[in-house]
Design a protein around this motif. Structure first.
Motif, short mmCIF file in Angstrom:
data_model
loop_
_atom_site.label_atom_id
_atom_site.label_comp_id
_atom_site.label_asym_id
_atom_site.label_seq_id
_atom_site.Cartn_x
_atom_site.Cartn_y
_atom_site.Cartn_z
N PRO A 281 -3.82 10.98 -0.51
CA PRO A 281 -2.38 10.91 -0.84
C PRO A 281 -1.46 10.88 0.38
CG PRO A 281 -3.48 12.46 -2.30
CD PRO A 281 -4.48 12.09 -1.25
N TYR B 26 1.96 3.44 -2.91
CA TYR B 26 1.02 4.35 -3.56
C TYR B 26 0.92 5.70 -2.84
CZ TYR B 26 -0.43 0.38 -6.34
OH TYR B 26 -0.43 -0.68 -7.22
N LYS C 153 -0.83 9.27 -3.91
CA LYS C 153 -1.94 9.05 -4.83
C LYS C 153 -3.22 8.76 -4.05
CE LYS C 153 0.91 7.12 -8.50
NZ LYS C 153 1.35 5.91 -9.20
N TRP C 154 -4.35 9.02 -4.67
CA TRP C 154 -5.63 8.56 -4.12
C TRP C 154 -5.76 7.07 -4.42
CZ3 TRP C 154 -9.03 11.42 -1.21
CH2 TRP C 154 -8.77 12.80 -1.15
N VAL C 155 -6.12 6.30 -3.41
CA VAL C 155 -6.21 4.85 -3.58
C VAL C 155 -7.57 4.38 -3.06
CG1 VAL C 155 -5.19 2.61 -3.02
CG2 VAL C 155 -3.73 4.63 -3.17
N VAL C 156 -8.20 3.49 -3.81
CA VAL C 156 -9.40 2.81 -3.33
C VAL C 156 -9.06 1.35 -3.16
CG1 VAL C 156 -11.76 2.12 -3.89
CG2 VAL C 156 -10.98 4.43 -4.44
N ILE C 157 -9.27 0.81 -1.95
CA ILE C 157 -9.06 -0.63 -1.79
C ILE C 157 -10.41 -1.29 -1.55
CG2 ILE C 157 -6.69 -0.33 -0.97
CD1 ILE C 157 -7.57 -1.04 1.79
N CYS C 158 -10.64 -2.38 -2.25
CA CYS C 158 -11.93 -3.07 -2.22
C CYS C 158 -11.73 -4.52 -1.79
CB CYS C 158 -12.55 -3.08 -3.62
SG CYS C 158 -13.40 -1.57 -4.00
N PHE C 159 -12.35 -4.87 -0.68
CA PHE C 159 -12.40 -6.27 -0.27
C PHE C 159 -13.69 -6.90 -0.80
CE2 PHE C 159 -9.86 -4.15 2.97
CZ PHE C 159 -8.85 -5.05 3.25
N ARG D 173 -21.99 -3.23 -4.70
CA ARG D 173 -21.75 -1.80 -4.45
C ARG D 173 -22.17 -0.95 -5.64
NH1 ARG D 173 -16.37 -3.69 -1.40
NH2 ARG D 173 -16.43 -5.21 -3.07
N LEU E 76 -7.04 -1.12 -5.81
CA LEU E 76 -6.51 -2.43 -5.45
C LEU E 76 -7.69 -3.26 -4.96
CD1 LEU E 76 -3.45 -1.28 -3.26
CD2 LEU E 76 -3.39 -1.98 -5.66
N ILE F 2 -15.48 -9.76 3.91
CA ILE F 2 -16.76 -9.28 3.40
C ILE F 2 -16.52 -8.02 2.57
CG2 ILE F 2 -18.13 -10.36 5.21
CD1 ILE F 2 -18.28 -7.60 6.57
N GLY G 239 -15.90 -4.56 1.64
CA GLY G 239 -15.51 -3.32 2.31
C GLY G 239 -14.67 -2.51 1.35
N ARG G 240 -14.96 -1.23 1.27
CA ARG G 240 -14.10 -0.41 0.42
C ARG G 240 -13.71 0.87 1.18
NH1 ARG G 240 -16.37 4.39 0.26
NH2 ARG G 240 -18.21 4.68 -1.03
N PHE G 241 -12.47 1.27 0.93
CA PHE G 241 -11.84 2.33 1.69
C PHE G 241 -11.22 3.32 0.72
CE2 PHE G 241 -12.10 -1.46 4.14
CZ PHE G 241 -12.32 -1.07 5.46
N ILE H 53 -8.51 6.15 0.39
CA ILE H 53 -7.30 6.57 1.09
C ILE H 53 -6.69 7.75 0.34
CG2 ILE H 53 -5.00 5.83 1.85
CD1 ILE H 53 -6.19 2.93 1.86
N LEU I 28 -8.96 -6.92 -3.11
CA LEU I 28 -8.44 -7.97 -2.24
C LEU I 28 -9.51 -9.00 -1.93
CD1 LEU I 28 -7.37 -5.03 -0.53
CD2 LEU I 28 -5.82 -6.82 0.18
N LEU J 56 0.84 -1.21 0.00
CA LEU J 56 0.00 0.00 0.00
C LEU J 56 0.87 1.25 0.00
CD1 LEU J 56 -2.80 1.34 0.15
CD2 LEU J 56 -2.63 1.19 2.65
N GLU K 104 -5.99 5.18 -7.96
CA GLU K 104 -5.53 3.80 -8.14
C GLU K 104 -6.50 2.86 -7.40
OE1 GLU K 104 -2.74 3.14 -9.92
OE2 GLU K 104 -2.42 5.27 -10.26
#
Lengths: 81, 135
Positions: free
Chosen positions: B65, A64, A67-73, B81, B4, B57, B59-61, B63, B6, A61, B2
Motif C-alpha cells: 500500500p 492505487y 492498496k495491495w497491487v499485483v502487476i503482471c506482464f 505462472r 493490473l 516477458i 514478470g509479476r510484481f 506492490i 500489461l 499505478l 488489485e
C-alpha cells in the motif's frame, strides 16, 4: 467521445518519472529517466491506456496507493501459455 | 488486492481477446484492467522488456500500500505462472505487515510464524520444522 475518462484517442503517458526541475526544460529523455524496479524500492509509477469493464480508460499505478497491487506482464494476447 | 495486467498489445486487441477467448475461460471475462504497454516503456522500467522480440516477458510484481515492490518473479515465456504461489506470497506479506511476525519457508495461512529476537537464535527448530509444510 464526450466521456472524459474514455481514452480511446488520447495516448497515455507511459512511465512517469520525477518532475523535471523548474529551470531545466522537460525533454522526453528526462521523463523516462527513472530507477529500475527493485524489491524494497518504490515501484516506478506509470500511466497506460487500458481496456476495462467494456470501455477504455487511462490507468495510473499511483491511483492505487493504499492498496495491495499485483502487476503482471506477459508476452502477448492470444499466445498460448 | 488489485490486479493490473500489461502487454505490448493495444487496448483494442485486449478488448477482442477478452471477448473472443478470455470470457470463455473465465465467467464474465477477467475482472481487472488490461493495460497497453505500447513500445515497452513500462516493461523497460521493470526490467522485463525483451528488446529483440519487442515484447514484455512474464514478470509479476507485488506492490504494497506504500507503493513499495515487495516481490518480483520473472520467467521466460515458455512456462506459465502459479496463481496459488502468488496468493500465498500476498497473504504472507499482508500478515507480516499486520503483525510484525515473519513467515518461514513454505508458510501457509494458519501455520506457525516466527517472532525474531535474541531468544529465537538457534531455537528455530523448536518453532518450525519442514515437515509442518511438506508432510
Amino acid at each position: 467521445m464526450s466521456e472524459p475518462k474514455d481514452s480511446c484517442v488520447q495516448p497515455a503517458r507511459g512511465i512517469i518519472g520525477k518532475p523535471p526541475s523548474a529551470d531545466i526544460p522537460a525533454t522526453p529523455a528526462q521523463e523516462v529517466n527513472v530507477e529500475l524496479a527493485r524489491v524494497g524500492q518504490k515501484a516506478p509509477d506509470f500511466e497506460a491506456g487500458a481496456y476495462f469493464g467494456g470501455g477504455f480508460k487511462n490507468v495510473r499505478l499511483s491511483d492505487y496507493a493504499g492498496k495491495w497491487v499485483v502487476i503482471c506482464f506477459y508476452p502477448g494476447d492470444f499466445t498460448f501459455v | 488486492m488489485e490486479v493490473l495486467s500489461l502487454s505490448t498489445d493495444s487496448r483494442f486487441v485486449h478488448k477482442i481477446w477478452q471477448e473472443e477467448e478470455l470470457s470463455k475461460m473465465v465467467d464474465g471475462g477477467v475482472p481487472f484492467p488490461m493495460l497497453s504497454d505500447a513500445g515497452g516503456k513500462i516493461g523497460r522500467a521493470y526490467g522485463v522488456y525483451d528488446e529483440a522480440a519487442g515484447v514484455d516477458i512474464r514478470g509479476r510484481f507485488i506492490i504494497d500500500p506504500d507503493g513499495v515492490i515487495r516481490a518480483m518473479e520473472v520467467l521466460t515465456p515458455e512456462v506459465g505462472r502459479n496463481v496459488d504461489e502468488l496468493l500465498r506470497q500476498v497473504k504472507a506479506f499482508q500478515h507480516v505487515v499486520k503483525t510484525g511476525e515473519v513467515t518461514p519457508s513454505g508458510w501457509q495461512p494458519g501455520t506457525p510464524t516466527l517472532k525474531p529476537g535474541p531468544s529465537l537464535v538457534g531455537k528455530v527448530w523448536k518453532e518450525w520444522q519442514p515437515r509442518i509444510i511438506y508432510k
